[in-house]
Design a protein around this motif. Structure first.
Motif, PDB file in Angstrom:
ATOM      1  N   ARG A  91      46.937  31.303  52.565  1.00 10.76           N
ATOM      2  CA  ARG A  91      45.492  31.503  52.613  1.00 10.76           C
ATOM      3  C   ARG A  91      45.054  32.017  51.262  1.00 10.76           C
ATOM      4  NH1 ARG A  91      43.419  35.587  57.125  1.00 10.76           N
ATOM      5  NH2 ARG A  91      44.645  36.959  55.823  1.00 10.76           N
ATOM      6  N   PRO A  92      44.571  31.159  50.392  1.00 16.48           N
ATOM      7  CA  PRO A  92      44.134  31.650  49.084  1.00 16.48           C
ATOM      8  C   PRO A  92      42.683  32.113  49.130  1.00 16.48           C
ATOM      9  CG  PRO A  92      44.179  29.263  49.098  1.00 16.48           C
ATOM     10  CD  PRO A  92      44.512  29.699  50.490  1.00 16.48           C
ATOM     11  N   ARG A  93      42.440  33.258  48.485  1.00 16.37           N
ATOM     12  CA  ARG A  93      41.057  33.750  48.419  1.00 16.37           C
ATOM     13  C   ARG A  93      40.773  34.127  46.987  1.00 16.37           C
ATOM     14  NH1 ARG A  93      40.457  37.031  53.758  1.00 16.37           N
ATOM     15  NH2 ARG A  93      40.660  35.276  55.163  1.00 16.37           N
ATOM     16  N   THR A  94      39.617  33.726  46.498  1.00 11.57           N
ATOM     17  CA  THR A  94      39.298  34.008  45.102  1.00 11.57           C
ATOM     18  C   THR A  94      38.184  35.023  45.025  1.00 11.57           C
ATOM     19  OG1 THR A  94      39.814  31.699  44.719  1.00 11.57           O
ATOM     20  CG2 THR A  94      38.858  32.906  42.901  1.00 11.57           C
ATOM     21  N   TYR A  95      38.350  35.976  44.142  1.00 14.07           N
ATOM     22  CA  TYR A  95      37.346  37.008  43.958  1.00 14.07           C
ATOM     23  C   TYR A  95      37.036  37.143  42.478  1.00 14.07           C
ATOM     24  CZ  TYR A  95      39.310  38.292  48.476  1.00 14.07           C
ATOM     25  OH  TYR A  95      39.780  38.275  49.747  1.00 14.07           O
ATOM     26  N   ASN A  96      35.813  37.539  42.179  1.00 14.33           N
ATOM     27  CA  ASN A  96      35.444  37.793  40.791  1.00 14.33           C
ATOM     28  C   ASN A  96      35.291  39.278  40.583  1.00 14.33           C
ATOM     29  OD1 ASN A  96      35.247  35.425  39.281  1.00 14.33           O
ATOM     30  ND2 ASN A  96      33.484  34.792  40.490  1.00 14.33           N
ATOM     31  N   LEU A  97      36.124  39.838  39.680  1.00 12.41           N
ATOM     32  CA  LEU A  97      36.022  41.263  39.431  1.00 12.41           C
ATOM     33  C   LEU A  97      35.567  41.469  37.997  1.00 12.41           C
ATOM     34  CD1 LEU A  97      39.476  42.210  40.915  1.00 12.41           C
ATOM     35  CD2 LEU A  97      37.292  42.435  42.049  1.00 12.41           C
ATOM     36  N   GLN A  98      34.910  42.593  37.767  1.00 17.95           N
ATOM     37  CA  GLN A  98      34.477  42.873  36.405  1.00 17.95           C
ATOM     38  C   GLN A  98      34.721  44.325  36.076  1.00 17.95           C
ATOM     39  OE1 GLN A  98      30.410  43.031  35.209  1.00 17.95           O
ATOM     40  NE2 GLN A  98      30.686  41.311  33.812  1.00 17.95           N
ATOM     41  N   GLU A  99      35.280  44.556  34.889  1.00 18.94           N
ATOM     42  CA  GLU A  99      35.521  45.932  34.472  1.00 18.94           C
ATOM     43  C   GLU A  99      35.163  46.021  33.009  1.00 18.94           C
ATOM     44  OE1 GLU A  99      39.609  47.373  34.360  1.00 18.94           O
ATOM     45  OE2 GLU A  99      38.986  49.017  35.659  1.00 18.94           O
ATOM     46  N   SER A 100      34.171  46.796  32.679  1.00 20.78           N
ATOM     47  CA  SER A 100      33.649  46.981  31.305  1.00 20.78           C
ATOM     48  C   SER A 100      33.597  45.671  30.539  1.00 20.78           C
ATOM     49  CB  SER A 100      34.419  48.034  30.515  1.00 20.78           C
ATOM     50  OG  SER A 100      35.794  47.772  30.517  1.00 20.78           O
ATOM     51  N   ASN A 101      32.848  44.782  31.013  1.00 24.60           N
ATOM     52  CA  ASN A 101      32.502  43.452  30.500  1.00 24.60           C
ATOM     53  C   ASN A 101      33.693  42.522  30.312  1.00 24.60           C
ATOM     54  OD1 ASN A 101      33.563  43.984  27.904  1.00 24.60           O
ATOM     55  ND2 ASN A 101      31.676  43.475  26.847  1.00 24.60           N
ATOM     56  N   VAL A 102      34.831  42.827  30.972  1.00 28.03           N
ATOM     57  CA  VAL A 102      35.913  41.848  31.024  1.00 28.03           C
ATOM     58  C   VAL A 102      35.911  41.240  32.419  1.00 28.03           C
ATOM     59  CG1 VAL A 102      38.396  41.524  30.922  1.00 28.03           C
ATOM     60  CG2 VAL A 102      37.293  43.127  29.369  1.00 28.03           C
ATOM     61  N   ASP A 103      35.809  39.904  32.459  1.00 26.17           N
ATOM     62  CA  ASP A 103      35.767  39.227  33.759  1.00 26.17           C
ATOM     63  C   ASP A 103      37.158  38.834  34.197  1.00 26.17           C
ATOM     64  OD1 ASP A 103      32.780  37.631  32.822  1.00 26.17           O
ATOM     65  OD2 ASP A 103      33.044  39.092  34.427  1.00 26.17           O
ATOM     66  N   LEU A 104      37.446  39.051  35.444  1.00 25.50           N
ATOM     67  CA  LEU A 104      38.729  38.604  35.964  1.00 25.50           C
ATOM     68  C   LEU A 104      38.478  37.781  37.209  1.00 25.50           C
ATOM     69  CD1 LEU A 104      41.823  38.765  35.874  1.00 25.50           C
ATOM     70  CD2 LEU A 104      41.691  40.703  37.405  1.00 25.50           C
ATOM     71  N   GLN A 105      39.030  36.570  37.200  1.00 21.63           N
ATOM     72  CA  GLN A 105      38.932  35.758  38.399  1.00 21.63           C
ATOM     73  C   GLN A 105      40.267  35.894  39.125  1.00 21.63           C
ATOM     74  OE1 GLN A 105      38.576  31.556  37.882  1.00 21.63           O
ATOM     75  NE2 GLN A 105      36.892  31.462  39.336  1.00 21.63           N
ATOM     76  N   LEU A 106      40.253  36.663  40.179  1.00 12.61           N
ATOM     77  CA  LEU A 106      41.495  36.988  40.864  1.00 12.61           C
ATOM     78  C   LEU A 106      41.648  36.122  42.103  1.00 12.61           C
ATOM     79  CD1 LEU A 106      43.815  39.129  40.985  1.00 12.61           C
ATOM     80  CD2 LEU A 106      42.362  40.390  42.524  1.00 12.61           C
ATOM     81  N   THR A 107      42.792  35.467  42.204  1.00 11.03           N
ATOM     82  CA  THR A 107      43.069  34.704  43.425  1.00 11.03           C
ATOM     83  C   THR A 107      44.240  35.346  44.124  1.00 11.03           C
ATOM     84  OG1 THR A 107      42.418  32.711  42.274  1.00 11.03           O
ATOM     85  CG2 THR A 107      43.530  32.430  44.365  1.00 11.03           C
ATOM     86  N   ILE A 108      44.050  35.726  45.365  1.00 10.60           N
ATOM     87  CA  ILE A 108      45.145  36.315  46.134  1.00 10.60           C
ATOM     88  C   ILE A 108      45.534  35.321  47.218  1.00 10.60           C
ATOM     89  CG2 ILE A 108      45.857  38.245  47.559  1.00 10.60           C
ATOM     90  CD1 ILE A 108      43.922  39.959  46.176  1.00 10.60           C
ATOM     91  N   VAL A 109      46.787  34.940  47.208  1.00  7.90           N
ATOM     92  CA  VAL A 109      47.256  34.002  48.217  1.00  7.90           C
ATOM     93  C   VAL A 109      48.108  34.768  49.210  1.00  7.90           C
ATOM     94  CG1 VAL A 109      48.481  31.871  48.625  1.00  7.90           C
ATOM     95  CG2 VAL A 109      47.355  32.243  46.444  1.00  7.90           C
ATOM     96  N   ASP A 110      47.729  34.682  50.466  1.00  4.41           N
ATOM     97  CA  ASP A 110      48.413  35.419  51.504  1.00  4.41           C
ATOM     98  C   ASP A 110      49.275  34.472  52.331  1.00  4.41           C
ATOM     99  OD1 ASP A 110      46.900  38.090  53.420  1.00  4.41           O
ATOM    100  OD2 ASP A 110      48.925  37.776  52.665  1.00  4.41           O
ATOM    101  N   THR A 111      50.443  34.927  52.754  1.00  4.13           N
ATOM    102  CA  THR A 111      51.235  34.083  53.653  1.00  4.13           C
ATOM    103  C   THR A 111      50.992  34.570  55.073  1.00  4.13           C
ATOM    104  OG1 THR A 111      53.055  35.591  53.265  1.00  4.13           O
ATOM    105  CG2 THR A 111      53.090  33.528  52.084  1.00  4.13           C
ATOM    106  N   VAL A 112      50.374  33.720  55.854  1.00  3.89           N
ATOM    107  CA  VAL A 112      50.046  34.114  57.215  1.00  3.89           C
ATOM    108  C   VAL A 112      51.136  33.627  58.144  1.00  3.89           C
ATOM    109  CG1 VAL A 112      48.369  33.866  59.047  1.00  3.89           C
ATOM    110  CG2 VAL A 112      47.626  33.923  56.687  1.00  3.89           C
TER     111      VAL A 112
END
Lengths: 432, 324
Positions: A91-112
């Motif tokens: 189950r992949p889920r993508t999130y957009n995180l931001q920390e002091s103007n650095v963008d991170l596109q984080l994808t977390i893949v879970d094994t269900v």
């Protein structure tokens, strides 16, 4: 730019010496300004943003989602998975995180559903397939004619966190089998989950047991790199603490006058960020603050290259000829094309043959049927004729009978009329 | 009997329960050896005595359960063992000398549920269903120091729900008589409400407030095994040894063993009516595995009989026709 053609035909080493002679280091007389190149790089990367893909493998309920929330200090909303899945799926889920103007596109893949089935022999397959699929997508993009690698959202898995259940004895058989399958495809970092179940002395023994099992079975887990001096020291000391024993928590407890992430028990409070309680801080350091970039590079340079090599070799491309002269890709392409056309022609021939055969067969069948019909027709005709003959005979018989009957009738009539006339004659004679 | 995956604290709990050290020289298998592990049955028998009362305790351990990668039918060895004990008792009971029957039947099965998940797992459900009609199943939540009190309550409710949902028949505490005093009833109610018990075991003795107790030492605190607010170990011990031991034995005798016996006898009689062999004496003991040879002989004789019957019929028919 180098030399004229004569010199180039000479052996390679000769040309090399020439070339190196050409490159000389000169000193600058003033400030040029290309020392701003790193800054340009940084600003470009920052504007481009980064992407990071994590794969979490572990049994249901072992704390994968909680750890992710703790690691990235946000709450990724995840419903609890049930234990009764029929097979493992990702189950992949993508999130957009931001920390002091650095963008991170984080994808977390879970094994269900991992580790829940009664028969776990096929559990690792969906995971391996998913990883390969991401590599495949990247390879396809690379080999396209019109490609845009710049904008391509890299979905290859950069790191796999393998969650080990804290039994205190050793790895489970499922863990061993799965990690062996994954170690050549992705950076694997094993971690001990729910580490608040193991006391310090047991933990030491457990870690040693796990590492020795991994080593004796040839599982290659990710080692933090020790070539770069800036991080070599810290990395090598961290390497000795593998696998990290971590605790995750989505609740906060007041300790002193701060709210910290912790778990509250009747016998004490386990603080997540307390180094003497668990290795969470170490994990975060290693994973995010020190080695994130190295993880991405390793994925690209080692695991992806391996995949690419295997795939291309499968397709028939080689780097060197049997005569060990470098093959040009073009020639390979042409050769492949010829092969392919040849195959196609063969197939065409085969199909034509089949078609012809089929036609012959159907023709033969049709002829058979025709013959049969003919026969039947003949037979019918014959029977018909026989019947006609019979009927004729019968008719003749009947006619004869009729004739005889008529004759008799006539005879009888004439007799009657004779008798009648003779009677009249007699009467006449009597009268006279 | 104790059953459950490795590493859930079964041996530690047994040691804590009976304050002995049964598992001194254990050899635990490595992960690669366990990939195709089969389930074994190991018996430990100890004689313990307390204030003149002797107890012969047999612990049946099931190493290897749930360890292999493919665990279908891993409970077969266990159900076979239980059936074997019943069979042994059955034969002894029907034998001639019944004075010194050794009761080796399994009175109670403690099933360890791992606390790392969200409730019961498929292998847990299958196992308990396979065993529910053969032995008193007491599910326990192991390694309870993994869950905070709130999580523990949720887990217990979850497990109770799922037990009901799947229709698993676990051991139910008997209702106490209405003429018992309130305190006892209260105790009984508490006992029932805290099932399944969440337990912690420990082999080490730690010092807490000047007292030496069994416990686990953590950097953030000490978990005491016998502290009621930490875990349900005391309740389990009370139930198992002090108050309900007799009830467990009774139910094993009256319910599970009788079921087995009835099933057995039914099987025997149905086999008899199939065979038509009236001349053989009715066997008192069930022949669980007749020899291959006698089976063959029986089959041959059956064949012959059938052939003779057919011939007879034919001859009768012929005679009939001839008469006509």
């Amino acid at each position: 730019m180098c030399l004229d053609t004569e010199l180039c035909e000479q052996p390679a080493s000769f040309a090399m010496i020439f070339c190196s002679e050409e490159m000389r280091t000169l000193s600058l007389n003033g400030h040029v300004g290309f020392d701003s190149l790193p800054d340009q790089l940084v600003s470009k990367s920052v504007s481009q943003g980064f992407s990071f893909n994590i794969l979490c493998v572990g049994e249901t309920g072992i704390g994968k989602s909680t750890l992710m929330s703790t690691l990235f200090n946000t709450s990724f909303e995840n419903e609890e998975a049930s234990h009764f899945q029929n097979e493992v799926h990702l189950r992949p889920r993508t999130y957009n995180l931001q920390e002091s103007n650095v963008d991170l596109q984080l994808t977390i893949v879970d094994t269900v559903g991992f580790g829940d089935q009664v028969n776990k022999e096929e559990s690792y397959k969906p995971i391996v397939d998913y990883i390969d699929a991401q590599f495949e997508n990247f390879l396809e993009e690379e080999l396209k004619i019109k490609r845009s690698l710049y904008n391509y959202h890299d979905s290859r898995i950069h790191i796999c966190l393998y969650f080990i259940a804290p039994t205190g004895h050793s790895l489970k058989s499922l863990d061993l089998v799965t990690m062996k399958k994954l170690d050549s495809k992705v950076n694997v970092i094993p971690i001990i989950a729910k580490a608040d179940t193991i006391s310090k002395s047991e933990l030491q023994k457990f870690k040693i047991k796990i590492m020795s099992e991994l080593v004796s079975n040839g599982v290659q887990i990710y080692q933090f790199p020790t070539d770069d001096e800036a991080v070599a020291e810290i990395n090598s000391s961290m390497n000795a603490h593998l696998p990290f024993a971590v605790i995750g928590s989505s609740e906060e407890v007041k300790i002193g006058n701060k709210m910290v992430r912790a778990r509250q028990y009747p016998w004490g409070v386990v603080q997540v960020e307390n180094e003497s309680h668990c290795d969470f801080v170490k994990l975060r350091e290693m994973l995010i603050r020190v080695n994130m970039l190295d993880l991405r590079e390793q994925t690209h340079a080692r695991h992806y290259e391996l995949y690419r090599r295997c795939k291309l070799e499968e397709m028939g491309f080689k780097d060197t000829d049997p005569d060990s002269e470098p093959f040009s890709l073009q020639e390979t392409y042409v050769a492949k094309r010829r092969e392919f056309i040849g195959e196609l022609q063969l197939k065409e021939e085969q199909m034509r043959q089949m078609f012809v055969n089929k036609v012959k067969e159907t023709e033969a069948e049709l002829k058979e049927k025709e013959r049969e019909l003919h026969e039947r027709f003949e037979m019918l005709k014959r029977t018909h004729q026989e019947e006609k003959r019979n009927l004729e005979e019968k008719r003749r018989d009947l006619e004869e009978e009729m004739n005889t009957f008529n004759r008799r009738k006539v005879a009888a009539e004439t007799l009657q009329s004779l008798q009648g006339s003779s009677a009249i004659k007699k009467d006449k004679e009597k009268k006279t | 009997m104790v059953a459950g995956e490795s590493g859930l604290g079964k041996s530690t709990l047994i040691n804590s329960l009976f304050l002995t050290d049964l598992y001194k020289d254990r050899k635990l298998l490595n992960a690669e050896e366990r990939i195709n592990q089969t389930v074994e049955i190991i018996k430990h028998t100890v004689d313990i005595e307390e204030k003149g009362v002797k107890l012969k305790l047999t612990i049946v351990d099931t190493p290897g359960f749930g360890d292999a990668v493919n665990n279908t039918e891993s409970w077969k060895a266990i159900t076979d063992y239980i059936d074997q004990q019943f069979e042994q008792y059955f034969r002894d009971e029907s034998g001639l000398n019944r004075k010194n029957i050794q009761d080796n039947r399994v009175h109670c099965c403690l099933y360890f549920i791992p606390p790392f998940g969200h409730g019961l797992r498929p292998v847990d459900v299958e196992f308990m269903k396979a065993l529910q009609d053969k032995v008193n199943v007491v599910p326990l939540i192991s390694k309870a120091d993994c869950l905070t009190p709130a999580e523990m309550r949720k887990m217990k409710d979850r497990v109770r729900e799922e037990i009901e949902k799947f229709g698993i028949k676990v051991y139910q505490f008997p209702d106490c008589d209405s003429d018992e005093d309130e305190e006892f009833k209260q105790q009984d109610r508490e006992l029932k409400e805290s099932t399944p018990f969440a337990v912690i075991g420990s082999n080490t003795i730690v010092e807490v407030k000047g007292q030496r107790v069994r416990g686990r030492l953590y950097p953030w605190g000490i978990v005491e095994v016998e502290n009621q607010s930490h875990c349900d170990f005391v309740k389990l011990r009370t139930m198992l040894i002090r108050s309900h031991m007799h009830d467990l034995k009774d139910i094993t005798c009256d319910v599970h063993y009788e079921n087995y016996r009835a099933q057995c006898i039914q099987q025997m009689t149905s086999k008899l009516t199939q065979d038509n062999r009236v001349e053989s004496p009715i066997p008192i003991l069930p022949l669980s595995t007749p020899d291959v040879e006698t089976e063959k002989l029986i089959k041959m004789k059956d064949e012959e009989l059938r052939r003779m019957q057919e011939m007879l019929q034919k001859m009768q028919q012929q005679m009939h026709e001839q008469d006509l």
